[in-house]
Design a protein around this motif. Structure first.
Motif, PDB file in Angstrom:
ATOM      1  N   GLU A 122       0.832  -1.212   0.000  1.00 52.33           N
ATOM      2  CA  GLU A 122       0.000   0.000   0.000  1.00 52.33           C
ATOM      3  C   GLU A 122       0.863   1.258   0.000  1.00 52.33           C
ATOM      4  O   GLU A 122       0.559   2.237  -0.665  1.00 52.33           O
ATOM      5  N   PHE A 123       1.944   1.213   0.754  1.00 50.36           N
ATOM      6  CA  PHE A 123       2.865   2.344   0.834  1.00 50.36           C
ATOM      7  C   PHE A 123       3.460   2.631  -0.541  1.00 50.36           C
ATOM      8  O   PHE A 123       3.539   3.786  -0.961  1.00 50.36           O
ATOM      9  N   GLN A 124       3.850   1.583  -1.256  1.00 50.08           N
ATOM     10  CA  GLN A 124       4.442   1.760  -2.580  1.00 50.08           C
ATOM     11  C   GLN A 124       3.418   2.305  -3.582  1.00 50.08           C
ATOM     12  O   GLN A 124       3.785   3.028  -4.504  1.00 50.08           O
ATOM     13  N   LYS A 125       2.156   1.992  -3.402  1.00 52.78           N
ATOM     14  CA  LYS A 125       1.117   2.558  -4.274  1.00 52.78           C
ATOM     15  C   LYS A 125       0.978   4.059  -4.029  1.00 52.78           C
ATOM     16  O   LYS A 125       0.740   4.823  -4.946  1.00 52.78           O
ATOM     17  N   ARG A 126       1.108   4.467  -2.769  1.00 45.32           N
ATOM     18  CA  ARG A 126       0.969   5.883  -2.417  1.00 45.32           C
ATOM     19  C   ARG A 126       2.186   6.695  -2.815  1.00 45.32           C
ATOM     20  O   ARG A 126       2.078   7.853  -3.179  1.00 45.32           O
ATOM     21  N   LEU A 127       3.361   6.095  -2.680  1.00 47.31           N
ATOM     22  CA  LEU A 127       4.613   6.774  -3.005  1.00 47.31           C
ATOM     23  C   LEU A 127       5.390   5.896  -3.989  1.00 47.31           C
ATOM     24  O   LEU A 127       6.250   5.119  -3.587  1.00 47.31           O
ATOM     25  N   PRO A 128       5.063   5.991  -5.275  1.00 50.69           N
ATOM     26  CA  PRO A 128       5.640   5.080  -6.270  1.00 50.69           C
ATOM     27  C   PRO A 128       7.159   5.066  -6.304  1.00 50.69           C
ATOM     28  O   PRO A 128       7.758   4.063  -6.641  1.00 50.69           O
ATOM     29  N   TYR A 129       7.803   6.172  -5.951  1.00 51.43           N
ATOM     30  CA  TYR A 129       9.265   6.198  -5.968  1.00 51.43           C
ATOM     31  C   TYR A 129       9.860   5.318  -4.875  1.00 51.43           C
ATOM     32  O   TYR A 129      11.059   5.124  -4.810  1.00 51.43           O
ATOM     33  N   SER A 130       9.021   4.751  -4.012  1.00 50.88           N
ATOM     34  CA  SER A 130       9.509   3.999  -2.859  1.00 50.88           C
ATOM     35  C   SER A 130       9.670   2.505  -3.131  1.00 50.88           C
ATOM     36  O   SER A 130       9.748   1.723  -2.206  1.00 50.88           O
ATOM     37  N   SER A 131       9.755   2.106  -4.392  1.00 49.41           N
ATOM     38  CA  SER A 131       9.799   0.675  -4.680  1.00 49.41           C
ATOM     39  C   SER A 131      11.209   0.091  -4.758  1.00 49.41           C
ATOM     40  O   SER A 131      11.371  -1.101  -4.921  1.00 49.41           O
ATOM     41  N   SER A 132      12.251   0.893  -4.613  1.00 48.44           N
ATOM     42  CA  SER A 132      13.611   0.367  -4.656  1.00 48.44           C
ATOM     43  C   SER A 132      13.934  -0.387  -3.368  1.00 48.44           C
ATOM     44  O   SER A 132      13.274  -0.208  -2.346  1.00 48.44           O
ATOM     45  N   SER A 133      14.960  -1.220  -3.418  1.00 40.14           N
ATOM     46  CA  SER A 133      15.317  -2.000  -2.227  1.00 40.14           C
ATOM     47  C   SER A 133      15.795  -1.101  -1.092  1.00 40.14           C
ATOM     48  O   SER A 133      15.538  -1.374   0.076  1.00 40.14           O
ATOM     49  N   SER A 134      16.490  -0.012  -1.420  1.00 42.38           N
ATOM     50  CA  SER A 134      16.929   0.900  -0.357  1.00 42.38           C
ATOM     51  C   SER A 134      15.730   1.586   0.286  1.00 42.38           C
ATOM     52  O   SER A 134      15.726   1.837   1.487  1.00 42.38           O
TER      53      SER A 134
END
Length: 125
Positions: free
Chosen positions: A50-62
């Motif tokens: 859900e977090f990655q859907k809200r903040l798409p730039y947050s999908s990297s491993s870091s």
């Protein structure tokens, strides 16, 4: 314009009389985690999705590692909790208070969450 909050002053249980500060937390990350947990309890994988859907730039491993660190900080400062039996995270009253503060601060400053940093302090007893 950047606003910083020393949001919650909690007793320090280690018996020392000094302040322990968390790192500066990005309000946009804290706010999104707290909003999601306000809506319902989530497992870590559901919360991350859900977090990655809200903040798409947050999908990297870091970003995933950073997200998990934020969960640890938020749980350590009793803004959220983890239910081991159900394997879910949920928001605490302090988390609701912080979510309310973020909303008020955004209106007051006419700023986005990205412009606000949060530092939480524990004060010695």
């Amino acid at each position: 314009m950047v606003s910083s909050l020393n949001a919650i002053k909690k007793p320090n249980n280690n018996g020392n009389n000094f302040i322990i500060k968390s790192p500066k937390l990005k309000s946009i990350i804290v706010e999104n985690i707290l909003i999601l947990l306000y809506l319902k309890d989530f497992t870590i994988s559901e919360l991350l999705s859900e977090f990655q859907k809200r903040l798409p730039y947050s999908s990297s491993s870091s970003s995933c590692k950073l997200f998990k660190k934020y969960l640890v900080y938020l749980a350590d400062y009793e803004l959220i909790s983890y239910n081991g039996q159900r394997k879910t995270y949920f928001i605490e009253d302090n988390g609701l208070d912080l979510l309310n503060w973020i909303s008020k601060e955004k209106k007051r400053l006419m700023a986005d969450s990205e412009d606000i940093t949060i530092t939480i302090e524990r004060v010695g007893v």
